[in-house]
Design a protein around this motif. Structure first.
Motif, short mmCIF file in Angstrom:
data_model
loop_
_atom_site.label_atom_id
_atom_site.label_comp_id
_atom_site.label_asym_id
_atom_site.label_seq_id
_atom_site.Cartn_x
_atom_site.Cartn_y
_atom_site.Cartn_z
N LEU A 48 0.82 -1.20 0.00
CA LEU A 48 0.00 0.00 0.00
C LEU A 48 0.86 1.26 0.00
N LEU A 49 1.86 1.31 0.85
CA LEU A 49 2.73 2.47 0.93
C LEU A 49 3.53 2.65 -0.36
N SER A 50 4.02 1.54 -0.91
CA SER A 50 4.79 1.60 -2.15
C SER A 50 3.92 2.07 -3.32
N TYR A 51 2.70 1.55 -3.39
CA TYR A 51 1.80 1.90 -4.49
C TYR A 51 1.43 3.37 -4.45
N CYS A 52 1.14 3.88 -3.27
CA CYS A 52 0.75 5.28 -3.14
C CYS A 52 1.86 6.21 -3.61
N SER A 53 3.10 5.85 -3.31
CA SER A 53 4.24 6.68 -3.71
C SER A 53 4.53 6.57 -5.20
N SER A 54 4.42 5.36 -5.73
CA SER A 54 4.79 5.12 -7.14
C SER A 54 3.79 5.71 -8.12
N TYR A 55 2.50 5.71 -7.76
CA TYR A 55 1.47 6.13 -8.70
C TYR A 55 0.79 7.45 -8.32
N LYS A 56 1.38 8.15 -7.37
CA LYS A 56 0.87 9.47 -6.97
C LYS A 56 -0.64 9.42 -6.69
N ILE A 57 -1.01 8.50 -5.83
CA ILE A 57 -2.41 8.29 -5.49
C ILE A 57 -2.97 9.51 -4.73
N ASP A 58 -4.18 9.91 -5.11
CA ASP A 58 -4.85 11.04 -4.44
C ASP A 58 -5.80 10.58 -3.34
N CYS A 59 -6.38 9.38 -3.51
CA CYS A 59 -7.37 8.90 -2.54
C CYS A 59 -7.31 7.38 -2.48
N VAL A 60 -7.35 6.84 -1.27
CA VAL A 60 -7.42 5.39 -1.07
C VAL A 60 -8.79 5.05 -0.51
N VAL A 61 -9.51 4.17 -1.20
CA VAL A 61 -10.82 3.70 -0.76
C VAL A 61 -10.67 2.26 -0.29
N MET A 62 -11.05 2.01 0.95
CA MET A 62 -10.83 0.69 1.54
C MET A 62 -12.12 0.00 1.94
N GLN B 108 1.02 12.16 3.66
CA GLN B 108 1.39 12.52 2.29
C GLN B 108 0.30 13.33 1.60
N GLY B 109 -0.77 13.68 2.35
CA GLY B 109 -1.86 14.45 1.76
C GLY B 109 -2.85 13.62 0.99
N ILE B 110 -2.82 12.31 1.18
CA ILE B 110 -3.74 11.40 0.49
C ILE B 110 -5.01 11.23 1.31
N LYS B 111 -6.16 11.34 0.68
CA LYS B 111 -7.43 11.17 1.36
C LYS B 111 -7.71 9.69 1.59
N LEU B 112 -8.35 9.38 2.72
CA LEU B 112 -8.66 7.99 3.08
C LEU B 112 -10.16 7.85 3.30
N CYS B 113 -10.74 6.83 2.66
CA CYS B 113 -12.16 6.54 2.79
C CYS B 113 -12.34 5.06 3.09
N VAL B 114 -13.23 4.74 4.03
CA VAL B 114 -13.55 3.34 4.33
C VAL B 114 -15.02 3.09 4.04
N ILE B 115 -15.29 2.04 3.29
CA ILE B 115 -16.66 1.61 3.01
C ILE B 115 -16.99 0.45 3.93
#
Length: 214
Positions: free
Chosen positions: A71-85, A106-113
């Motif tokens: 998860l941490l690697s993916y967010c950095s590599s692909y410049k993720i703006d929001c993670v939906v879990m 890192q300024g990434i938004k987090l959402c949980v469904i």
């Protein structure tokens, strides 16, 4: 309802879905409804966004690695703006609070469904909680909910659901019965008065595919 493009701060986004691949994280049961109910439905609804996905249970079961690393690697590599879990109850396969804190920093938004209300996790790093059971009762209305919580109906992929004119079953119940005394009572009552009702055990009992489930 406004389109996302009507908001002045709208911009192309990289959305990462971190969800379960299999029901209860068990490959032998079959694919989770989160794949078609969340990811595929989002793809149908939003155009122009880059949609990514990783699976917390696949990381553990198949690759023998905790999801935190991926998860941490993916967010950095692909410049993720929001993670939906979509999380697996209290499973150790879920992302850890420390990993979520690093992502949030890192300024990434987090959402949980969440599949059910009430919510069991009020991690301060989460920007938005979404419950998709949308119950309407005095009990649910009086439950404590954080200010960043909303209730919505479960999204459904239109590839699996048909127009009313094409339906072949008038009344049906497809889902878990074991452990739900109210469901067993009501379904038995319904079966006595409407013998043609179709009752199926869902993914855990019958390993129904997504198309069969719908």
């Amino acid at each position: 309802r406004k389109s996302l493009r009507e908001f002045p701060n709208y911009q192309m986004s990289n959305i990462l879905f971190c969800i379960e691949k299999w029901v209860d994280g068990k490959p032998e049961i079959g694919f989770s409804s989160s794949i078609y109910g969340i990811i595929e439905t989002f793809q149908q609804s939003i155009n122009g966004w880059n949609i990514h996905s990783i699976f917390l249970d696949e990381s553990s079961v198949t690759y023998k690695k905790h999801i935190d690393e991926a998860l941490l690697s993916y967010c950095s590599s692909y410049k993720i703006d929001c993670v939906v879990m979509s999380l697996l109850g209290g499973s150790p396969m879920n992302p850890s609070p420390s990993a979520l804190a690093k992502i949030k920093s890192q300024g990434i938004k987090l959402c949980v469904i969440w599949p059910d209300t009430p919510i069991n996790n009020f991690d301060p790093n989460i920007d938005l909680h979404v419950s998709v059971d949308h119950p309407r009762s005095n009990f649910h209305d009086n439950l404590f909910k954080s200010s960043n919580h909303i209730s919505l109906w479960m999204p459904q992929n239109t590839n699996y659901f048909f127009e009313e004119k094409d339906k072949t079953i008038d009344v049906s119940f497809v889902g878990s019965i074991d452990g739900y005394r109210d469901r067993s009572f009501l379904l038995n009552y319904l079966k006595e008065r409407l013998p043609e009702v179709q009752i199926r055990g869902g993914q855990r009992r019958e390993s129904l595919s997504n198309s069969q489930f719908s």
